[in-house]
Scaffold this motif. Sequence first.
Motif, PDB file in Angstrom:
ATOM      1  N   GLY A   1       2.005  14.008   5.523  1.00 47.69           N
ATOM      2  CA  GLY A   1       1.115  14.115   4.372  1.00 47.69           C
ATOM      3  C   GLY A   1       1.688  13.628   3.062  1.00 47.69           C
ATOM      4  O   GLY A   1       0.977  13.615   2.055  1.00 47.69           O
ATOM      5  N   THR A   2       2.962  13.210   3.046  1.00 50.68           N
ATOM      6  CA  THR A   2       3.563  12.701   1.810  1.00 50.68           C
ATOM      7  C   THR A   2       3.027  11.299   1.514  1.00 50.68           C
ATOM      8  O   THR A   2       2.942  10.463   2.409  1.00 50.68           O
ATOM      9  N   ASN A   3       2.655  11.026   0.278  1.00 51.75           N
ATOM     10  CA  ASN A   3       2.382   9.644  -0.134  1.00 51.75           C
ATOM     11  C   ASN A   3       3.714   8.949  -0.354  1.00 51.75           C
ATOM     12  O   ASN A   3       4.569   9.475  -1.089  1.00 51.75           O
ATOM     13  N   TYR A   4       3.889   7.792   0.259  1.00 51.44           N
ATOM     14  CA  TYR A   4       5.166   7.096   0.046  1.00 51.44           C
ATOM     15  C   TYR A   4       5.003   5.586   0.230  1.00 51.44           C
ATOM     16  O   TYR A   4       3.990   5.101   0.741  1.00 51.44           O
ATOM     17  N   ARG A   5       6.024   4.892  -0.209  1.00 48.04           N
ATOM     18  CA  ARG A   5       6.048   3.424  -0.105  1.00 48.04           C
ATOM     19  C   ARG A   5       7.491   2.982   0.121  1.00 48.04           C
ATOM     20  O   ARG A   5       8.397   3.452  -0.585  1.00 48.04           O
ATOM     21  N   VAL A   6       7.720   2.118   1.110  1.00 45.05           N
ATOM     22  CA  VAL A   6       9.057   1.588   1.373  1.00 45.05           C
ATOM     23  C   VAL A   6       9.238   0.308   0.562  1.00 45.05           C
ATOM     24  O   VAL A   6       8.415  -0.611   0.648  1.00 45.05           O
ATOM     25  N   VAL A   7      10.310   0.289  -0.228  1.00 46.45           N
ATOM     26  CA  VAL A   7      10.609  -0.863  -1.084  1.00 46.45           C
ATOM     27  C   VAL A   7      11.988  -1.399  -0.698  1.00 46.45           C
ATOM     28  O   VAL A   7      13.013  -0.897  -1.169  1.00 46.45           O
TER      29      VAL A   7
ATOM     30  N   TYR B   1       0.859  -1.192   0.000  1.00 50.65           N
ATOM     31  CA  TYR B   1       0.000   0.000   0.000  1.00 50.65           C
ATOM     32  C   TYR B   1       0.890   1.236   0.000  1.00 50.65           C
ATOM     33  O   TYR B   1       2.111   1.134   0.225  1.00 50.65           O
ATOM     34  N   TYR B   2       0.304   2.383  -0.259  1.00 50.69           N
ATOM     35  CA  TYR B   2       1.007   3.658  -0.128  1.00 50.69           C
ATOM     36  C   TYR B   2       0.574   4.281   1.189  1.00 50.69           C
ATOM     37  O   TYR B   2      -0.595   4.190   1.569  1.00 50.69           O
ATOM     38  N   MET B   3       1.524   4.863   1.870  1.00 52.85           N
ATOM     39  CA  MET B   3       1.298   5.411   3.219  1.00 52.85           C
ATOM     40  C   MET B   3       1.175   6.926   3.131  1.00 52.85           C
ATOM     41  O   MET B   3       1.911   7.568   2.370  1.00 52.85           O
ATOM     42  N   ARG B   4       0.242   7.500   3.884  1.00 51.55           N
ATOM     43  CA  ARG B   4       0.216   8.954   4.065  1.00 51.55           C
ATOM     44  C   ARG B   4       0.008   9.209   5.551  1.00 51.55           C
ATOM     45  O   ARG B   4      -1.076   8.946   6.076  1.00 51.55           O
ATOM     46  N   ASN B   5       1.021   9.700   6.193  1.00 49.35           N
ATOM     47  CA  ASN B   5       0.940   9.918   7.633  1.00 49.35           C
ATOM     48  C   ASN B   5       0.419  11.327   7.894  1.00 49.35           C
ATOM     49  O   ASN B   5       1.123  12.312   7.661  1.00 49.35           O
ATOM     50  N   ALA B   6      -0.833  11.423   8.333  1.00 47.81           N
ATOM     51  CA  ALA B   6      -1.428  12.732   8.640  1.00 47.81           C
ATOM     52  C   ALA B   6      -1.300  13.054  10.131  1.00 47.81           C
ATOM     53  O   ALA B   6      -1.890  14.012  10.617  1.00 47.81           O
TER      54      ALA B   6
END
Length: 375
Positions: A139-145, A99-104
């Motif tokens: 608020g950044t959309n991100y994904r750890v790969v 999934y893509y994470m957005r930490n608000a």
Amino acid sequence: MIIRHAKGVTSKQARTGWPEGTYEDEHGRDGFAGEVSMLYRAHPPTRWTGIEGPLKPRAIDSAAVRPTDMGDAAGVPTRLLYNDDVHIYVSRRRAPMSYYMRNADGDEIYFVHEGTGTIESDYGPLEYETGDYVVIPKGTNYRVVPGSPDNFFIIIESRKGPTGFPERGMLGQHVPFDFALLQCPDPQPILDEGGEYQVRIKRADEWTTVYYDFCPLDAVGWTGNLCPYKINVRDLRAPYSERTHMPPTTYATFQCPGFWVVTFQPKPFETAPDAERVPAYHRNVDYDEVVFTHSGRLMSRAEDQGAATLTLHPAGMHHGPNPRAFEAAKKADRMEAFLVNIDTEKPLKWTDAFTGAEDPNYWATFSDRLVPVAP
Ligand SMILES: [Fe+2]
């Protein structure tokens, strides 16, 4: 108050030439920056015979924690410590996030204890390696790969405001690191369509999932001063003095509302004959202190604690050199260590995951009068 008193038996200057048979105890405010007196005691204040109550020094083996992201691409990090300003997690992600994470809830500072890989984001990919701090704005959309199976992150979540840098004042612009070393990503949009893409948004520690039929990392460009960035601990160059022991604030890397992130790093020991190499005992009455061992050991310890040890020293409770640290520091020329220190203004609470990985004897290691008990 700038008036300094000196009463009874004292050294001429703090941190040097402790009077014979005394132990220096720093009683200060505002971390190591405020009003302060040094007390010269006949006994180490950590030579306790017992402690009851929540301020007991604690240590865990954070490698023993098993976050759900260790075995599940949809998993999440495990929270260890928290207050209103900062939450501290461990992540052992082995597979790319599904999934893509957005930490608000806040910025995240990923400290890469081990592993390599890429953090894909709205702003483009940032490759990471062992020893990196990667800062991801709220608020950044991100994904750890992950690029290797051994990824081990300590994640520091700043919940009251953005991650910043301490004032440098007279140190100038290039100490403790040159800002030109901060690396930020170039856009690299992922223009995939088809399939299902999830953005999981965390707000007040509750999750909302948004679904798309295109990859949400589709920005073809960006301009501004808010973006992910990284710096590696090997690029930090804290100031050093051969004549006196520098305070922890010298090594401060990030400053956030309610807490600091400090990186202890390799340094030669002080060489002046009257300079004390180990820190004074202190009770840091305005900050809880967390220390994560990335490598090596602090000069206040005589024995290795092991990488991934995470300690908590609550405000108000003494800590300082353990009984054999004085002799150990005399024999060594350098401190070869990297440690991540998080000092918080508000008291930290701990989770079940924290207590589940705890060393029950840590508090006793400061006192040579105690014989550790079997766990
Ligand atoms: Fe401390």
